[in-house]
Design an enzyme around this catalytic site. Structure first.
Site, PDB file in Angstrom:
ATOM      1  N   TYR A 144      -8.556   1.764   8.349  1.00  0.00           N
ATOM      2  CA  TYR A 144      -8.850   0.827   9.455  1.00  0.00           C
ATOM      3  C   TYR A 144      -8.258   1.103  10.796  1.00  0.00           C
ATOM      4  O   TYR A 144      -7.166   1.751  10.818  1.00  0.00           O
ATOM      5  CB  TYR A 144      -8.375  -0.635   9.181  1.00  0.00           C
ATOM      6  CG  TYR A 144      -6.871  -0.744   8.699  1.00  0.00           C
ATOM      7  CD1 TYR A 144      -6.588  -0.531   7.296  1.00  0.00           C
ATOM      8  CD2 TYR A 144      -5.786  -0.889   9.859  1.00  0.00           C
ATOM      9  CE1 TYR A 144      -5.282  -0.588   7.190  1.00  0.00           C
ATOM     10  CE2 TYR A 144      -4.481  -1.194   9.449  1.00  0.00           C
ATOM     11  CZ  TYR A 144      -4.152  -1.107   7.986  1.00  0.00           C
ATOM     12  OH  TYR A 144      -2.862  -1.192   7.615  1.00  0.00           O
ATOM     13  N   PRO A 145      -8.906   1.081  11.881  1.00  0.00           N
ATOM     14  CA  PRO A 145      -8.315   1.321  13.295  1.00  0.00           C
ATOM     15  C   PRO A 145      -7.447   0.070  13.621  1.00  0.00           C
ATOM     16  O   PRO A 145      -7.920  -1.158  13.367  1.00  0.00           O
ATOM     17  CB  PRO A 145      -9.725   1.537  14.085  1.00  0.00           C
ATOM     18  CG  PRO A 145     -10.722   0.628  13.345  1.00  0.00           C
ATOM     19  CD  PRO A 145     -10.442   0.512  11.703  1.00  0.00           C
ATOM     20  N   MET A 146      -6.741   0.353  14.538  1.00  0.00           N
ATOM     21  CA  MET A 146      -5.800  -0.882  15.143  1.00  0.00           C
ATOM     22  C   MET A 146      -5.349  -0.586  16.474  1.00  0.00           C
ATOM     23  O   MET A 146      -5.472   0.617  16.691  1.00  0.00           O
ATOM     24  CB  MET A 146      -4.619  -0.908  14.145  1.00  0.00           C
ATOM     25  CG  MET A 146      -3.561   0.073  13.986  1.00  0.00           C
ATOM     26  SD  MET A 146      -2.169  -0.320  13.179  1.00  0.00           S
ATOM     27  CE  MET A 146      -1.415  -1.727  14.363  1.00  0.00           C
ATOM     28  N   HIS A 171       9.717  -1.349  10.777  1.00  0.00           N
ATOM     29  CA  HIS A 171       8.380  -1.048  10.298  1.00  0.00           C
ATOM     30  C   HIS A 171       8.595  -0.089   9.333  1.00  0.00           C
ATOM     31  O   HIS A 171       7.937  -0.223   8.285  1.00  0.00           O
ATOM     32  CB  HIS A 171       7.389  -0.557  11.709  1.00  0.00           C
ATOM     33  CG  HIS A 171       6.161   0.008  11.153  1.00  0.00           C
ATOM     34  ND1 HIS A 171       5.197  -0.688  10.621  1.00  0.00           N
ATOM     35  CD2 HIS A 171       5.940   1.413  10.987  1.00  0.00           C
ATOM     36  CE1 HIS A 171       4.077   0.368  10.311  1.00  0.00           C
ATOM     37  NE2 HIS A 171       4.451   1.517  10.426  1.00  0.00           N
ATOM     38  N   GLN A 184       0.300   7.744   3.633  1.00  0.00           N
ATOM     39  CA  GLN A 184       0.102   6.991   4.889  1.00  0.00           C
ATOM     40  C   GLN A 184      -0.118   8.071   5.795  1.00  0.00           C
ATOM     41  O   GLN A 184       0.400   9.086   6.022  1.00  0.00           O
ATOM     42  CB  GLN A 184       0.783   6.079   5.337  1.00  0.00           C
ATOM     43  CG  GLN A 184       1.329   5.841   6.760  1.00  0.00           C
ATOM     44  CD  GLN A 184       2.729   6.368   6.837  1.00  0.00           C
ATOM     45  OE1 GLN A 184       2.919   7.403   6.247  1.00  0.00           O
ATOM     46  NE2 GLN A 184       3.275   6.376   7.977  1.00  0.00           N
ATOM     47  N   SER A 222       4.183  -5.658  13.574  1.00  0.00           N
ATOM     48  CA  SER A 222       2.791  -5.997  13.116  1.00  0.00           C
ATOM     49  C   SER A 222       2.605  -7.390  13.397  1.00  0.00           C
ATOM     50  O   SER A 222       1.610  -7.694  14.049  1.00  0.00           O
ATOM     51  CB  SER A 222       2.554  -5.838  11.645  1.00  0.00           C
ATOM     52  OG  SER A 222       2.637  -4.511  11.225  1.00  0.00           O
TER      53      SER A 222
END
Ligand code: 76R
Length: 249
Positions: A144-146, A171, A184, A222
């Site tokens: 996914y892009p963010m 994080h 990741q 987040s």
């Protein structure tokens, strides 16, 4: 005030999501389908050979849901190579039935907020490997892009560097709990595509995507700052699996 940090930039990445025009595909004579698949498999072999020489990496996945049928993740040292790669796909017969669904261009990135030790990829082989990652053959993929939010008190780019470093440590600590289960790859896309980062997660069991992303939503980096694009989830294909998916033998 905000102040940028240094990013280490590695390979260019193309997340290519496609669907297939199935009625047209099934309408082709079997011999034409076989020839189109064989032509694509030759390209795939060439990509795999590049990976063997540390000149790129490729992962092909079949996707869940009916947004996209396939995701191919291509990593290359330069943008020029990704453009050549597109041209080579467009010269194949299979391209006639392939429809672009979503496409994302970014660069593998390591933010140096929590850098320990020697931050020079020229002399640090571990960093160099992380900037030029090979996609591990794990069963499941999530992409996914963010972006980071820029709104009122929750403006990432107006947050000072020490505060951002503190948030990124939190994080990283959440993420690190999943380091065995989830690989990741963070790629930056400021100036390259519509969102600011691409997130690529790989795991043997897709349930880990849900567990990791759910827990991360509660982490301040987040919870306050993350904005998300569309999510895509699927499973890895090898050439035989891809051929079977397309009705070949
Ligand atoms: O590079 C590192 O592993 C060091 C720590 C680290 C950084 C700097 C790290 C660790 N991340 C970093 C940067 Mn991450 N990450 C995401 C998402 O869904 C969400 O809420 C966010 C999407 C996930 C799931 C995730 C997972 N990370 C970043 C950045 C750049 C920030 C910047 O520069 O401002 C983004 C956008 C981002 C997003 N991260 C980890 C993980 C995991 C699992 C880890 C631990 C890796 C490990 O320890 O093995």
């Amino acid at each position: 005030m905000g102040e940028p940090i240094e990013t280490l930039d590695g390979w260019f990445v193309w997340h290519q999501l496609t669907t297939v025009d199935w009625p047209t595909w099934w309408g082709w004579p079997p011999a034409d389908r076989d020839a189109a698949m064989a032509e694509r498999l030759l390209l795939w072999e060439a990509w795999t050979a590049l990976a063997g020489n540390q000149q790129g990496s490729v992962g092909v996945y079949q996707m869940a849901g009916d947004r996209a049928d396939f995701l191919t993740i291509h990593l290359r040292p330069t943008l020029d190579e990704l453009i050549d790669l597109k041209a080579s796909l467009q010269r194949t017969a299979f391209y006639a039935v392939e429809r672009p669904h979503y496409s994302y261009i970014s660069v593998v990135e390591l933010a140096t907020y929590v850098a320990k030790g020697n931050p020079d990829p020229e002399t640090n082989p571990e960093l160099r490997a992380r900037l030029h990652p090979s996609l591990p053959p794990r069963h499941a993929v999530c992409f996914y892009p963010m972006s980071k939010r820029r709104q009122g008190a929750d403006n990432w780019y107006m947050t000072d560097r020490a505060a951002r470093a503190h948030l990124m440590r939190g994080h990283g600590a959440v993420g690190h709990k999943y380091s065995q289960q989830v690989t990741q790859i963070i790629s930056g896309s400021q100036g390259l595509d519509d969102w600011e980062w691409g997130v690529t997660l790989l795991a043997d069991d897709p349930i880990w995507f849900k567990k990791l992303v759910y827990e991360m939503r509660f982490d301040e980096a987040s919870a306050r700052f993350a904005e998300f694009g569309p999510f895509y989830v699927g499973t890895r294909l090898d050439p035989q699996g891809w051929t079977r998916r397309l009705g070949g033998r």
